[in-house]
Each structure stands twice: as C-alpha cells, then as structure tokens.
Design a protein around this motif. Structure first.
Motif: not given
Length: 434
Positions: A17, A26, A209, A211-213, A215
């Motif tokens: 991230q 982010q 995925q 990166h989404e976690r 964020a």
C-alpha cells in the motif's frame, strides 16, 4: 513467484500500500484527507512496516540467490569463449547488485513508480547484454520475469515480459548471423510467455486484493483515531458536566446558605445578639464545610460528608443542618440494611438529597420536610417530601438542579421522579437499582 505470493499473504498488503502513490494517494482514495495531522505518525508506521517486511522477504531472496547462482554456473560451464562468459557473468552480477542495492527496496518493497521503471529498464538492458554474450543466460528469465511483474503494473510488465521471452532467440540469431535457430526456439519462447503471463496475472490480482485490504486497514485505523478523538471530547464534556454538578450541589448551595445566614445576622445585629451569634456560627460552619468540599473536589475524592462516615450518617447531619439553617421541621428516617452500597451510588443519593433540600429552602416556603432512605434487595430509594407551595412539574425548569439530579442518577442507572402541584407540596424520589 510463489515466494512473492506467500510474502503478500503474510503482510496483508500493508507494505504494498505504501507504494504507487504512497499513503497520501490511498488516503485520498478512501476519503481520508483528515489524516493529514497524523502524517508524522503514519510515516513512522510505514517505515516500521517496511523494516518488518524486509525481514520477512527472505523466501524470495533465497529464490533469487539460487536462480542467480544456477544460471551463473551454466554460463561458466558453457562452451562459449572465455571473454563472452566473463561479459555475461559481469552483466548478471550487475543485475544482482542493482537488485540488492536499489530495486529490492525502492522498486519492490516500496513500489515507487519512478524507481521501479528505472530498475526494470536497467535490468532488461543488462539481461539482454548477458544473453548477447552467452545464450544460456536466457535461463535467468526464471528470475527476471518475477522481478518485472513485482516492479511494474500488469499493463506495462506483461508486454515487457513478452519481449524478454522473444528477444533472446533473436539476439542469438543476430550474433550467429543466422535466424534458423530463432524459428526452432519459438515454441519454447511462446510456452515461456504463456506461463509467465499466467503467473504474473495471478500475482497482480493478489496484489490488487492486498491493496484493497490495506486501504480498508488504513480506513479502519483512521476511524479508530476519530472514535478515540470523539471519545476524548465526550469524556471532557462529561467531566465538565460532572464538575458543574459538583460545584452546584456543594459550593454554590453552601455559599447561598452563608449569604442567607449573614443577611439574617445583619437583620438582628441591633436587636438580638444571641441570634446573631447563632447565625454567624452556622455561617462559619457552612464555610468550613464548603472549604472541605472544595478540597475534596480538587483532590478528586468522594464528598467530604462521606469521608469517614456512612451514607446514613451523612444524610442525618445534612437534614439536621438544614433544619438549623432554615428553621423548618426537618426529619430523617431510614429502613433496611444500608451496607454494601457502591461509593458512586452513595454520592448520587447524597447529592440528590442536598439538591432537594436546597430547593425546598429556596423555593418551597415549607414548614416541614422529611427525608426517607429505604434499602431493599433490588435497590435503594431516597424520598424528600415537603409541605411547601409546590409547582407544576410540566413547566420547563430554568435552573440546573433537577436536570443535574437526573443526569447523576442516570450515571448509576437510576431514575428521578417529581410529584408536585401548586399548593400541594413536593415529593422527589430517587430510585437506584443495586
């Protein structure tokens, strides 16, 4: 490539991230612009996460080292001329040093776009140089392809990996001045391209995925920070309200009594010296009690009336002092076992009695007042009854007294009930479950 996936799963995408726009990007995507004041702390957390990720990146480092040593041995054992072997080994050594000193941290762990581009471009040139000298250097693709996929986004890394798989046969043909070998190696090149793209696509999906976690983690941390700030503000407001209630129930009421007693003494100063002395004695005693209450507030102690005394004894003294100061017929009754009450409940009941008696003295014009304390297995009830002029409870109260009394009772899950009517006296009941 498996090492990279294991590392991503272990880190939960937190380190990834920090790259490709960093924390600022982010937080902007997550609507977290309000975190700017926490930038310093966030930066420190990022550095700590990077250091932790560096320590856990050893699996990929081991894979890189084994692959590099294996290909270097193949090149050294190849039948190529010694200068070619030296040139190829030197180019691969430059790739390894460039990775260790530059690409590993900046391009992969931190995923900085500019550094990743520079690392991928320089590594590609060095790799093609090694292949130009010795064809066996092509086996370094097992290391180069993961490096490219880990450094660059998929739309950029995929075409570059395709070129890395196709160009080695072309370079070999150009070096030998014959392209016949290039046609023979096409099936192998296409198989390598397909496998590399398949693995690279999967890895980038895992990274996305992660990166989404990350964020969500960032947003959760920001939410926690906001909740902590709101809790702090609520705590400050509650403490201010508590102190306001304490001051109103103790110091303000005491000062009112002192003023009343001094005024009574002034009215009798030329007529009855005994009444003057009595009023001044009561004023002095009230002032001393007020001073004790002030010291107790400053020291965050329980009310001074409860210091070394039971609730029953404190209420008894309170009722006697009220009768002496106002001249009304004040009586106190208790029933049940008074032991075992929490200090917080005792404070609420004592303050409620003080407020009710103060209101009786200032507003009721009563001739008699009764205070009853009843203990039961399910709770304790305090009742203050006077025969004064009464009032309409439906009218909105302008003072703090009843509102403060109800707020205190709610802190211990209690309730306050007021029964009154004009000319019919007033009854205040405080019930606290135990």
């Amino acid at each position: 490539m498996a090492a990279r996936q294991d590392w991503i799963a272990e880190q939960g995408g937190v380190v990834e991230q920090t790259g490709q726009g960093g924390m600022a990007e982010q937080t902007g995507q997550g609507g977290m612009a309000g975190l700017s004041e926490q930038g310093g702390a966030a930066g420190r957390r990022v550095r700590q996460q990077v250091e932790a990720s560096t320590r856990s990146f050893w699996i990929w480092d081991l894979y890189f080292s084994v692959g590099y040593v294996f290909v270097t041995a193949l090149v050294l054992l190849s039948p190529a001329a010694l200068p070619d072997r030296i040139g190829s080994v030197a180019a691969m050594a430059a790739i390894a040093l460039f990775y260790l000193l530059y690409g590993r941290r900046h391009a992969i762990l931190l995923e900085r776009r500019v550094h990743a581009t520079v690392f991928a471009a320089v590594s590609t040139v060095l790799f093609l140089t090694a292949v130009w000298f010795v064809g066996n250097s092509t086996y370094l693709l097992f290391v180069m392809c993961p490096l490219i996929f880990m450094s660059l986004p998929l739309p950029i890394s995929a075409p570059l990996v395709v070129l890395l798989n196709i160009l080695p046969p072309v370079l070999g043909g150009l070096r030998d001045e014959s392209l016949r070998g290039w046609y023979a190696q096409l099936p192998t090149s296409f198989l390598g391209v397909a496998l590399s793209l398949l693995i690279g696509t999967y890895v980038h999906r895992v990274v996305a995925q992660s990166h989404e976690r990350a964020a969500l983690i960032t947003e959760l941390e920001a939410s926690r920070a906001r909740v902590a700030a709101l809790s702090h503000e609520a705590g400050v407001a509650q403490e201010r309200a508590r102190l306001a209630g304490e001051i109103h129930d103790t110091l303000a009421q005491g000062f009112t009594s002192i003023v009343t007693l001094v005024q009574a003494a002034e009215s009798e100063v030329d007529r009855d010296s005994a009444k003057v002395r009595h009023a001044l004695d009561l004023a002095a005693r009230t002032a001393r009690e007020n001073l004790a209450e002030a010291r107790a507030l400053v020291a965050a102690l329980t009310p001074s009336a409860l210091d070394g005394a039971t609730l029953t004894e404190a209420l008894q003294r309170l009722v006697e002092r009220h009768g002496a100061q106002t001249g009304v017929d004040a009586s106190f009754h208790t029933a049940g076992d008074p032991s075992g009450l929490p200090t917080g409940v005792e404070v609420v009941l004592l303050r409620a009695a003080q407020e009710a008696l103060a209101n009786t003295g200032k507003h009721a014009g009563a001739a008699a007042v009764t205070v009853d304390l009843c203990h039961a297995p399910t709770g304790v009830t305090l009742t203050v009854t006077d025969d004064g002029r009464g009032f309409d409870p439906a009218e909105q109260a302008r003072g703090y007294g009843l509102r403060g009394m109800r707020a205190r009772a709610e802190q211990v899950a209690g309730t306050v009930t007021v029964h009154s009517a004009p000319g019919a006296g007033t009854t205040v009941t405080v019930e606290v479950p135990t």
